[in-house]
Design a protein around this motif. Structure first.
Motif, PDB file in Angstrom:
ATOM      1  N   VAL A  12       0.812  -1.209   0.000  1.00  0.00           N
ATOM      2  CA  VAL A  12       0.000   0.000   0.000  1.00  0.00           C
ATOM      3  C   VAL A  12       0.852   1.268   0.000  1.00  0.00           C
ATOM      4  CG1 VAL A  12      -0.241   0.093   2.526  1.00  0.00           C
ATOM      5  CG2 VAL A  12      -2.001   1.111   1.064  1.00  0.00           C
ATOM      6  N   ASP A  13       2.001   1.247   0.652  1.00  0.00           N
ATOM      7  CA  ASP A  13       2.810   2.466   0.775  1.00  0.00           C
ATOM      8  C   ASP A  13       3.343   2.938  -0.576  1.00  0.00           C
ATOM      9  OD1 ASP A  13       2.432   2.355   3.563  1.00  0.00           O
ATOM     10  OD2 ASP A  13       4.128   0.999   3.776  1.00  0.00           O
ATOM     11  N   SER A  14       3.922   2.037  -1.344  1.00  0.00           N
ATOM     12  CA  SER A  14       4.444   2.429  -2.663  1.00  0.00           C
ATOM     13  C   SER A  14       3.302   2.762  -3.618  1.00  0.00           C
ATOM     14  CB  SER A  14       5.337   1.337  -3.242  1.00  0.00           C
ATOM     15  OG  SER A  14       4.624   0.140  -3.464  1.00  0.00           O
ATOM     16  N   SER A  15       2.139   2.128  -3.444  1.00  0.00           N
ATOM     17  CA  SER A  15       0.991   2.420  -4.299  1.00  0.00           C
ATOM     18  C   SER A  15       0.524   3.856  -4.102  1.00  0.00           C
ATOM     19  CB  SER A  15      -0.163   1.455  -3.981  1.00  0.00           C
ATOM     20  OG  SER A  15       0.222   0.119  -4.131  1.00  0.00           O
ATOM     21  N   VAL A  16       0.391   4.261  -2.841  1.00  0.00           N
ATOM     22  CA  VAL A  16      -0.037   5.632  -2.556  1.00  0.00           C
ATOM     23  C   VAL A  16       1.053   6.622  -2.941  1.00  0.00           C
ATOM     24  CG1 VAL A  16      -0.647   7.223  -0.681  1.00  0.00           C
ATOM     25  CG2 VAL A  16      -1.662   4.934  -0.768  1.00  0.00           C
ATOM     26  N   ALA A  17       2.324   6.251  -2.770  1.00  0.00           N
ATOM     27  CA  ALA A  17       3.418   7.117  -3.203  1.00  0.00           C
ATOM     28  C   ALA A  17       3.309   7.401  -4.711  1.00  0.00           C
ATOM     29  CB  ALA A  17       4.761   6.477  -2.879  1.00  0.00           C
ATOM     30  N   ALA A  18       2.996   6.364  -5.498  1.00  0.00           N
ATOM     31  CA  ALA A  18       2.840   6.547  -6.948  1.00  0.00           C
ATOM     32  C   ALA A  18       1.671   7.478  -7.249  1.00  0.00           C
ATOM     33  CB  ALA A  18       2.637   5.191  -7.614  1.00  0.00           C
ATOM     34  N   TYR A  19       0.575   7.295  -6.535  1.00  0.00           N
ATOM     35  CA  TYR A  19      -0.593   8.158  -6.735  1.00  0.00           C
ATOM     36  C   TYR A  19      -0.249   9.617  -6.430  1.00  0.00           C
ATOM     37  CZ  TYR A  19      -4.855  10.637  -5.452  1.00  0.00           C
ATOM     38  OH  TYR A  19      -5.838  11.592  -5.327  1.00  0.00           O
ATOM     39  N   LEU A  20       0.434   9.859  -5.313  1.00  0.00           N
ATOM     40  CA  LEU A  20       0.782  11.227  -4.923  1.00  0.00           C
ATOM     41  C   LEU A  20       1.699  11.883  -5.947  1.00  0.00           C
ATOM     42  CD1 LEU A  20       1.393  10.671  -1.096  1.00  0.00           C
ATOM     43  CD2 LEU A  20      -0.571  11.804  -2.151  1.00  0.00           C
ATOM     44  N   LEU A  21       2.641  11.114  -6.476  1.00  0.00           N
ATOM     45  CA  LEU A  21       3.546  11.664  -7.493  1.00  0.00           C
ATOM     46  C   LEU A  21       2.783  12.094  -8.741  1.00  0.00           C
ATOM     47  CD1 LEU A  21       6.464   9.103  -7.125  1.00  0.00           C
ATOM     48  CD2 LEU A  21       6.591  11.540  -6.579  1.00  0.00           C
ATOM     49  N   LYS A  22       1.799  11.281  -9.145  1.00  0.00           N
ATOM     50  CA  LYS A  22       0.977  11.654 -10.304  1.00  0.00           C
ATOM     51  C   LYS A  22       0.180  12.920 -10.022  1.00  0.00           C
ATOM     52  CE  LYS A  22      -0.824   9.635 -13.564  1.00  0.00           C
ATOM     53  NZ  LYS A  22      -1.722   8.946 -14.518  1.00  0.00           N
ATOM     54  N   GLN A  23      -0.363  13.005  -8.798  1.00  0.00           N
ATOM     55  CA  GLN A  23      -1.132  14.185  -8.415  1.00  0.00           C
ATOM     56  C   GLN A  23      -0.283  15.443  -8.441  1.00  0.00           C
ATOM     57  OE1 GLN A  23      -4.305  12.893  -8.818  1.00  0.00           O
ATOM     58  NE2 GLN A  23      -4.787  14.397  -7.230  1.00  0.00           N
ATOM     59  N   GLN A  24       1.001  15.274  -8.162  1.00  0.00           N
ATOM     60  CA  GLN A  24       1.919  16.420  -8.173  1.00  0.00           C
ATOM     61  C   GLN A  24       2.367  16.792  -9.581  1.00  0.00           C
ATOM     62  OE1 GLN A  24       5.002  15.029  -5.528  1.00  0.00           O
ATOM     63  NE2 GLN A  24       3.594  14.880  -3.784  1.00  0.00           N
ATOM     64  N   GLY A  25       1.954  16.013 -10.560  1.00  0.00           N
ATOM     65  CA  GLY A  25       2.259  16.333 -11.947  1.00  0.00           C
ATOM     66  C   GLY A  25       3.507  15.703 -12.516  1.00  0.00           C
ATOM     67  N   HIS A  26       4.141  14.795 -11.779  1.00  0.00           N
ATOM     68  CA  HIS A  26       5.346  14.144 -12.274  1.00  0.00           C
ATOM     69  C   HIS A  26       5.012  13.099 -13.344  1.00  0.00           C
ATOM     70  CE1 HIS A  26       7.812  16.036  -9.225  1.00  0.00           C
ATOM     71  NE2 HIS A  26       7.028  15.564  -8.261  1.00  0.00           N
ATOM     72  N   GLU A  27       5.984  12.829 -14.169  1.00  0.00           N
ATOM     73  CA  GLU A  27       5.872  11.738 -15.139  1.00  0.00           C
ATOM     74  C   GLU A  27       6.339  10.462 -14.425  1.00  0.00           C
ATOM     75  OE1 GLU A  27       8.227  10.233 -19.120  1.00  0.00           O
ATOM     76  OE2 GLU A  27       7.996  12.406 -18.824  1.00  0.00           O
ATOM     77  N   VAL A  28       5.406   9.578 -14.118  1.00  0.00           N
ATOM     78  CA  VAL A  28       5.678   8.453 -13.215  1.00  0.00           C
ATOM     79  C   VAL A  28       5.723   7.130 -13.973  1.00  0.00           C
ATOM     80  CG1 VAL A  28       4.933   7.234 -11.123  1.00  0.00           C
ATOM     81  CG2 VAL A  28       4.493   9.699 -11.360  1.00  0.00           C
ATOM     82  N   THR A  29       6.744   6.346 -13.679  1.00  0.00           N
ATOM     83  CA  THR A  29       6.882   4.989 -14.211  1.00  0.00           C
ATOM     84  C   THR A  29       7.102   4.032 -13.043  1.00  0.00           C
ATOM     85  OG1 THR A  29       7.876   5.796 -16.255  1.00  0.00           O
ATOM     86  CG2 THR A  29       8.235   3.471 -15.721  1.00  0.00           C
ATOM     87  N   GLY A  30       6.443   2.893 -13.076  1.00  0.00           N
ATOM     88  CA  GLY A  30       6.616   1.889 -12.035  1.00  0.00           C
ATOM     89  C   GLY A  30       7.679   0.879 -12.427  1.00  0.00           C
ATOM     90  N   LEU A  31       8.413   0.403 -11.436  1.00  0.00           N
ATOM     91  CA  LEU A  31       9.424  -0.633 -11.670  1.00  0.00           C
ATOM     92  C   LEU A  31       9.304  -1.657 -10.544  1.00  0.00           C
ATOM     93  CD1 LEU A  31      11.779  -1.652 -13.385  1.00  0.00           C
ATOM     94  CD2 LEU A  31      13.316  -0.185 -12.073  1.00  0.00           C
ATOM     95  N   PHE A  32       8.990  -2.898 -10.923  1.00  0.00           N
ATOM     96  CA  PHE A  32       8.826  -3.981  -9.946  1.00  0.00           C
ATOM     97  C   PHE A  32      10.082  -4.834  -9.948  1.00  0.00           C
ATOM     98  CE2 PHE A  32       7.687  -8.354  -8.863  1.00  0.00           C
ATOM     99  CZ  PHE A  32       7.023  -8.178  -7.653  1.00  0.00           C
ATOM    100  N   MET A  33      10.601  -5.107  -8.724  1.00  0.00           N
ATOM    101  CA  MET A  33      11.822  -5.895  -8.592  1.00  0.00           C
ATOM    102  C   MET A  33      11.498  -7.336  -8.210  1.00  0.00           C
ATOM    103  SD  MET A  33      14.349  -3.489  -6.322  1.00  0.00           S
ATOM    104  CE  MET A  33      13.070  -2.763  -5.308  1.00  0.00           C
ATOM    105  N   ILE A  34      12.117  -8.282  -8.913  1.00  0.00           N
ATOM    106  CA  ILE A  34      12.134  -9.669  -8.460  1.00  0.00           C
ATOM    107  C   ILE A  34      13.519  -9.893  -7.850  1.00  0.00           C
ATOM    108  CG2 ILE A  34      12.010 -12.100  -9.122  1.00  0.00           C
ATOM    109  CD1 ILE A  34      10.336 -11.201 -11.553  1.00  0.00           C
ATOM    110  N   ASN A  35      13.545 -10.195  -6.558  1.00  0.00           N
ATOM    111  CA  ASN A  35      14.830 -10.305  -5.870  1.00  0.00           C
ATOM    112  C   ASN A  35      15.100 -11.677  -5.270  1.00  0.00           C
ATOM    113  OD1 ASN A  35      16.005  -7.698  -6.198  1.00  0.00           O
ATOM    114  ND2 ASN A  35      14.492  -6.886  -4.782  1.00  0.00           N
ATOM    115  N   TRP A  36      14.085 -12.530  -5.256  1.00  0.00           N
ATOM    116  CA  TRP A  36      14.296 -13.811  -4.577  1.00  0.00           C
ATOM    117  C   TRP A  36      13.368 -14.862  -5.161  1.00  0.00           C
ATOM    118  CZ3 TRP A  36      18.290 -15.300  -2.110  1.00  0.00           C
ATOM    119  CH2 TRP A  36      18.280 -16.431  -1.287  1.00  0.00           C
ATOM    120  N   HIS A  37      13.942 -16.001  -5.555  1.00  0.00           N
ATOM    121  CA  HIS A  37      13.144 -17.098  -6.123  1.00  0.00           C
ATOM    122  C   HIS A  37      13.045 -18.289  -5.174  1.00  0.00           C
ATOM    123  CE1 HIS A  37      12.957 -15.338 -10.179  1.00  0.00           C
ATOM    124  NE2 HIS A  37      14.209 -14.945  -9.969  1.00  0.00           N
ATOM    125  N   ASP A  38      14.075 -18.515  -4.386  1.00  0.00           N
ATOM    126  CA  ASP A  38      14.147 -19.696  -3.528  1.00  0.00           C
ATOM    127  C   ASP A  38      13.136 -19.587  -2.385  1.00  0.00           C
ATOM    128  OD1 ASP A  38      14.882 -21.945  -2.159  1.00  0.00           O
ATOM    129  OD2 ASP A  38      17.013 -21.429  -2.000  1.00  0.00           O
TER     130      ASP A  38
END
Length: 424
Positions: A12-38
């Motif tokens: 939820v925290d990064s989701s709302v952070a993305a929303y706030l950035l859009k509201q501020q007028g920034h050009e926003v891109t999401g990047l999802f990390m895969i860091n662990w498979h085991d």
């Protein structure tokens, strides 16, 4: 407005952070990390990152932002998990979340974001950033505690460099957690009711011995109990005097009333006194009685009370020390056991990190700060002494469970000034 790449984690925290950035007028891109498979040793789910990715995709679609996926698992294994194995093998207790931020989120991930044309990289951390222009024209980037005292995550970022902070944005740092939940619900974000992640960064909740057995073999050893009446608790530290509760209180320097972060030159203790104050309790098998067995000293950490398998006590048994060379675990009964408490700690010279380099102390200087030695610990009053042999933190009152391998972070008000790895 800026081009901002945000680490969308599926929470939820990064989701709302993305929303706030859009509201501020920034050009926003999401990047999802895969860091662990085991999934060895994990307690929940087969591949938890699969669920995280689905939620990140739902949020990106709702906010109408692009979402990229990057697999950083090779870097995460070598730079975080292998370090964990190495530290536990030496009888130290590392903090993977601090390492993950320094080595992955604000290093490898940052480089991936820059490839996407980012001006800044944003995360959902509960902390804040400020800038100060120095008289010589340089800009210093300050790391500040989050506005929510119950969620402040500045401690986890205590190893960030000025270069890393320069690119960082923390959109939810001024908000309280309930406000973040409310915004997510109002905007119909799929993560609004999702539980916060727990356990090791990107690995999740684990059975630590099972997880560590990937690299560290089980090895039967003895558990020895140290009684509170052990003579060295009363006479062990030459720089202090026994307090009423039987622990050793640090000697308070005359005139030690300077504001936090200001050098305090008067009444400096000798190097020998500092070394004595910061020395850990050291035991041999002759100092206590064998009361049980364990499966490997490297699976235990100072202050731990679960996992010993010894019952029938009026109070819980706590780990006082581990000896991985001799494979012995030393325990004491009760939270007030003097072996759990120490007045000071040492940080090796190469492990001192100044988040704000303009506030760095030189060898021979000391200053008062507020300090925490673990996440969510209330800030503790202390003096930081910098010497050629490293740094020493001498606390106003003895501290429970000072643990080698963990990070001590020192603050002046809301600003995190520096940090270091506890040596022993």
């Amino acid at each position: 407005m800026a081009r901002v790449v945000i680490g969308l984690s599926g929470g939820v925290d990064s989701s709302v952070a993305a929303y706030l950035l859009k509201q501020q007028g920034h050009e926003v891109t999401g990047l999802f990390m895969i860091n662990w498979h085991d999934t060895t040793g994990t307690l929940e789910g087969d591949c938890p990152w699969h669920d995280d990715r689905v939620f990140a995709e739902l949020v990106a679609k709702k906010l109408d932002i692009a979402l990229h996926v990057v697999d950083l698992s090779a870097d995460y294994r070598t730079r975080v998990v292998d370090y964990m194995f190495s530290e536990y093998g030496k009888g130290r207790t590392p903090n993977p979340d601090v390492l993950c931020n320094r080595e992955i989120k604000f290093d490898v991930f940052l480089r991936e974001a820059l490839k996407l044309g980012a001006d800044f990289v944003a995360t959902g951390h509960y902390c804040r950033k400020a800038e100060e222009r120095l008289p010589d024209g340089r800009t210093v980037y300050k790391l500040l505690a989050g506005a929510d005292p119950n969620k402040d995550q500045s401690y986890f970022l205590c190893q960030l460099s000025q270069e890393q902070l320069r690119y960082a944005m923390f959109p939810v740092g001024e908000l309280l957690k309930p406000e973040v939940r409310r915004i997510a619900a109002e905007q119909g974000l799929a993560t609004a009711r999702r539980k916060d992640s727990q356990g090791i960064c990107f690995v999740g909740k684990v059975d630590l011995p099972v997880f560590l057995q990937q690299k560290l073999a089980s090895k039967k050893g003895n558990i020895h109990e140290i009684l509170p009446s052990w003579p060295k608790y009363r006479n062990g530290l030459p720089a202090g005097q026994p307090a009423q509760n039987g622990t050793l209180a640090p000697a308070q320097a005359a005139g030690d009333t300077a504001p936090a972060g200001q050098p305090v030159p008067e009444a400096e203790p000798t190097d020998g006194q500092l070394e004595a104050l910061a020395a850990p309790w050291r035991y041999t098998v002759r100092d206590g009685k064998k009361i049980g067995e364990h499966n490997g000293a490297h699976f235990y950490t100072i202050g731990q009370r679960k996992g010993l398998g010894i019952g029938g006590r009026r109070e819980s048994l706590f780990i006082l020390a581990t000896d991985t060379a001799q494979n012995v675990v030393y325990v004491g009964e009760g939270d007030a056991h003097p072996g759990l408490w120490r007045p000071a700690l040492h940080i090796a010279p190469g492990e001192i990190h100044w988040v704000n380099p303009a506030r760095a102390l030189s060898p021979g200087q000391s200053a008062r700060f507020s300090v925490r030695i673990r996440y969510r610990q209330p800030l503790q009053g202390a003096r930081l002494f910098v010497r050629d042999e490293g740094a020493y933190l001498v606390f106003d009152t003895p501290q429970r469970g000072i643990t080698p391998g963990q990070f001590a972070a020192w603050y002046d008000g809301d600003e995190l000034i520096g940090s270091g790895v506890i040596a022993e």
